[in-house]
Design a protein around this motif. Structure first.
Motif, mmCIF file in Angstrom:
data_model
loop_
_atom_site.group_PDB
_atom_site.id
_atom_site.type_symbol
_atom_site.label_atom_id
_atom_site.label_comp_id
_atom_site.label_asym_id
_atom_site.label_seq_id
_atom_site.Cartn_x
_atom_site.Cartn_y
_atom_site.Cartn_z
ATOM 1 N N ALA A 160 -34.904 -48.460 -17.804
ATOM 2 C CA ALA A 160 -34.087 -48.053 -18.946
ATOM 3 C C ALA A 160 -33.473 -49.265 -19.643
ATOM 4 O O ALA A 160 -33.496 -49.359 -20.874
ATOM 5 N N THR A 161 -32.942 -50.236 -18.873
ATOM 6 C CA THR A 161 -32.355 -51.390 -19.550
ATOM 7 C C THR A 161 -33.420 -52.401 -19.978
ATOM 8 O O THR A 161 -33.233 -53.115 -20.945
ATOM 9 N N LEU B 212 -43.465 -43.849 -12.478
ATOM 10 C CA LEU B 212 -42.247 -44.660 -12.523
ATOM 11 C C LEU B 212 -41.361 -44.232 -13.696
ATOM 12 O O LEU B 212 -40.151 -44.080 -13.564
ATOM 13 N N VAL C 298 -37.405 -42.032 -13.680
ATOM 14 C CA VAL C 298 -36.109 -42.548 -14.142
ATOM 15 C C VAL C 298 -35.248 -41.373 -14.602
ATOM 16 O O VAL C 298 -35.676 -40.601 -15.454
ATOM 17 N N HIS D 35 -35.697 -53.643 -11.726
ATOM 18 C CA HIS D 35 -36.283 -52.383 -11.287
ATOM 19 C C HIS D 35 -35.918 -51.291 -12.282
ATOM 20 O O HIS D 35 -36.328 -50.153 -12.142
ATOM 21 N N GLU E 173 -40.783 -51.663 -8.046
ATOM 22 C CA GLU E 173 -39.868 -51.243 -6.995
ATOM 23 C C GLU E 173 -39.609 -52.396 -6.039
ATOM 24 O O GLU E 173 -40.284 -53.416 -6.090
ATOM 25 N N SER E 174 -38.659 -52.197 -5.129
ATOM 26 C CA SER E 174 -38.376 -53.281 -4.199
ATOM 27 C C SER E 174 -39.616 -53.550 -3.345
ATOM 28 O O SER E 174 -40.331 -52.628 -2.960
#
Lengths: 317, 340
Positions: free
Chosen positions: B225-226, B263, B267, B222, B55-56
């Motif tokens: 999925a990609t 996490l 998503v 972050h 995460e950021s």
């Protein structure tokens, strides 16, 4: 009668280079208790379209045609004062980028009660109490009512935005990219919150996003926009399972998922067109691998396919 | 350094001093640090792509920049292509930079708006003195533009960045790196600002140059999925530490660390028939972590935390071949029997 009926809405931006047809002849219906997702890439006109529902379109943009009928009344000819009363109580909006939408030098309590005082005849103390209730409603403790926006994290600021937008019990809520830029865990917490709110307040919501999976988790119905047009509409389940328009197919085919088998992803060739001078015929035809001669000359109309499905494509008979 | 390794990072740390202001300077309070990257070790093989997901604020970008010494690491060793990057002086570092390059997140902000595409590439070539004549430079520019799919190359070379779409600009970002034939590329969220329909094209380009030129990739994102589509291995970061690392499909099919599990569950899934589940996590990411911490960083948010978790920092331990987890309870069944 639908809660909101949009008919032949056209919004152009008049620039020196010519008129940008940001929204070009769209129809949309939102029923009571419906959650509609408006999906499309940047520049497809989705934000411009909903800005018109609140009459937020400012020069060089102009609503050049069509009707926006909210609860039986066309809002385009309304006076500024009537419009001001409608905003917040009738239609409310959660803006993109809560970081910048909140006033940095006002406590969140003041920002929430400001909206309430504007619309309801309450005393300051009563409005302050309501502001506390609103904070509790969005899962922030009421003890933080005196905090300033910089004391909150990004996800909590977005919650404050929701608290402001729902403070006067609006009859329609618009959320413009509410979770863009938030981390996935915070994003999920916010989506759960909106789902809970929507059930508790029986609030119809229009969700604007470029994120297919956010719509899948929240919306009953979906409208897909491309280059200022709605190209396909239908229930979320049927549209995701069986997209008809080649653009919807491409969009769903290019979207990755963390669950299940790893599927092959396909990109859509090319880039969205410039709307000053959109392609003739179907606006998607230059990027469409199924394009026929007719697609380059004649614009496809939205056809009703039954079962709430609408699609604008010459391929679909 | 083992054979076949393009990058090896050992105990990398980057601490930032918390500015105290005048009052703090006058008082005798001790200096506080934000541990952005705290004791991170890993290696990347030649032609491999390693994804850092978090995460950021988890330190992934700082780590990526520290690898290239765009920020100076506080301590630790970095070996790139056999060379100890941390010991290089300024001049040596400049020539080493040719072998290690970065692709930035914002394709709009990272290209000079007053230079054409070919001028941008030419600048990279002249800085590193890769060509002797202008004709040679022209050939390199043309070949590289064609390589990244900006064809016709002559036409794209003449354009200014403002006339390019987001996807095309990011291709220029890739071309600028590719023209140097680097061994290692750090890509920091290269597709997060692009439209969904053009993202896959840029991902495919990165995969293609990786395979064609044997480039090793550190892919920072972050977006789980990609990441699945570009990474061979994934490392999950939380507050400056790697909490879990495994081959990509293992991370998705058998996540062990409670943070990884939350996490992945968080998503959103592009399937309306899948219902949202309750997340196995509580609270929020703390606003900042200063050096008052000597526990598992995740324990305040963990549903499985025990006494030990509040006292000691769990080391990264191998639980199955290639799968490392930093959690005291990693081997217990009650964490893993719930399917994600």
């Amino acid at each position: 009668m639908a809660l909101l009926e949009v008919r032949n809405l056209k919004i152009y931006y008049f620039t020196r280079a010519g008129a940008v047809k940001a929204v070009d002849d769209i129809d949309l219906d939102i029923e009571k208790n419906e959650t509609l997702g408006l999906i499309g890439e940047s520049g497809c006109g989705k934000t411009t379209a909903v800005f018109a529902f609140l009459r937020f379109v400012t020069p060089p943009g102009r609503i050049v045609g069509g009707k926006i009928i909210f609860e039986g009344r066309d809002i385009i000819p309304l006076s500024d004062e009537e419009m001001r009363l409608l905003r917040g109580q009738g239609i409310a909006m959660v803006f993109q980028g809560a970081q910048n939408a909140l006033n940095p030098v006002m406590t969140v309590g003041n920002q929430i009660s400001e909206v309430i005082l504007e619309h309801e005849s309450l005393t300051k103390e009563e409005a302050w109490e309501r502001a506390k209730e609103q904070l509790e409603l969005v899962g922030i403790g009421s003890e933080r009512v005196k905090n300033y926006p910089h004391e909150f994290s990004g996800g909590m600021k977005q919650r404050v935005m929701v608290a402001i937008a729902t403070a006067c019990n609006p009859r329609l809520l618009i959320m413009d990219e509410p979770v863009t830029g938030l981390d996935v865990i915070v994003q999920r917490q916010l989506l759960s919150l909106t789902n809970a709110l929507r059930e508790k307040m029986r609030l119809p919501i229009i969700f604007i996003t470029h994120d297919l999976s956010v719509i899948a988790e929240t919306c009953d119905n979906v409208a897909v926009m491309y280059a200022g047009k709605i190209v396909e509409q239908g229930s979320a389940v049927s549209l995701y399972k069986d997209p008809l328009h080649p653009y919807s197919k491409g969009l769903i085919g290019s979207y990755p998922s963390v669950r299940g088998e790893k599927k092959e992803l396909k990109s859509i060739p090319g880039a969205p067109p410039r709307l000053i001078d959109p392609p003739k015929g179907c606006r998607f035809s230059p990027r469409c691998s199924y394009a026929m001669d007719i697609c380059r000359t004649e614009e496809p109309k939205l056809k009703n396919m039954g079962d709430n499905r609408m699609v604008a494509c010459h391929l679909i008979k | 350094m083992e054979k076949g390794e393009a990058l090896r990072v050992e105990n990398l740390k980057k601490y930032f001093v918390v500015r105290k202001g005048l009052g703090g300077l006058l008082s005798s309070r001790k200096t506080e640090y934000v541990r952005a990257v705290d004791d991170v070790s890993f290696s990347v093989a030649k032609g491999e792509s390693l994804g850092f997901v978090g995460e950021s604020g988890c330190g992934k970008t700082t780590m990526g920049r520290a690898i290239l010494r765009l920020v100076e690491p506080t301590s630790g060793k970095i070996y790139c292509d056999g060379i100890d990057v941390t010991s290089l002086n300024k001049k040596q570092l400049k020539s080493q930079r040719r072998r290690m390059q970065m692709i930035f997140q914002d394709p709009h902000g990272s290209l000079n708006p007053r230079r054409t595409v070919s001028e941008i590439l030419r600048q990279s070539i002249t800085i590193h003195k890769l060509a002797d004549t202008k004709a040679e430079e022209d050939v390199m520019i043309k070949d590289t533009l064609e390589e990244v799919g900006l064809e016709p190359a002559e036409e794209f070379g003449e354009r200014y960045p403002i006339l390019l779409s987001g996807g095309q600009r990011q291709r220029v970002g890739v071309a600028r790196v590719l023209v140097l034939r680097p061994k290692l590329v750090v890509a920091d969220e290269p597709i997060s600002m692009l439209d969904v329909s053009v993202r896959i094209g840029v991902l495919e380009l990165l995969l293609r140059i990786r395979d064609e030129f044997g480039i090793s990739l550190v892919y920072i994102t972050h977006d789980l999925a990609t990441a699945r589509y570009i990474c061979d291995r994934i490392a999950i970061m939380y507050l400056g530490k790697i909490v879990e690392t495994a081959p990509t499909e293992v991370i998705y099919s058998n996540p062990i660390h409670p943070y990884t599990r939350a996490l992945i569950l968080a998503v959103p899934v592009p399937d309306p028939t899948v219902k949202m589940e309750e997340l196995p996590i509580k609270g929020y990411v703390p606003v900042s972590v200063t050096d008052t911490f000597s526990a598992c960083r995740f324990y305040p948010r963990c549903l499985y935390a025990e006494e030990q978790c509040a006292k000691e920092d769990p080391p990264l331990v191998e639980v199955e071949p290639g799968h490392y987890v930093a959690c005291f309870r990693a081997k217990e069944r009650d964490l893993t029997d719930q399917k994600v």
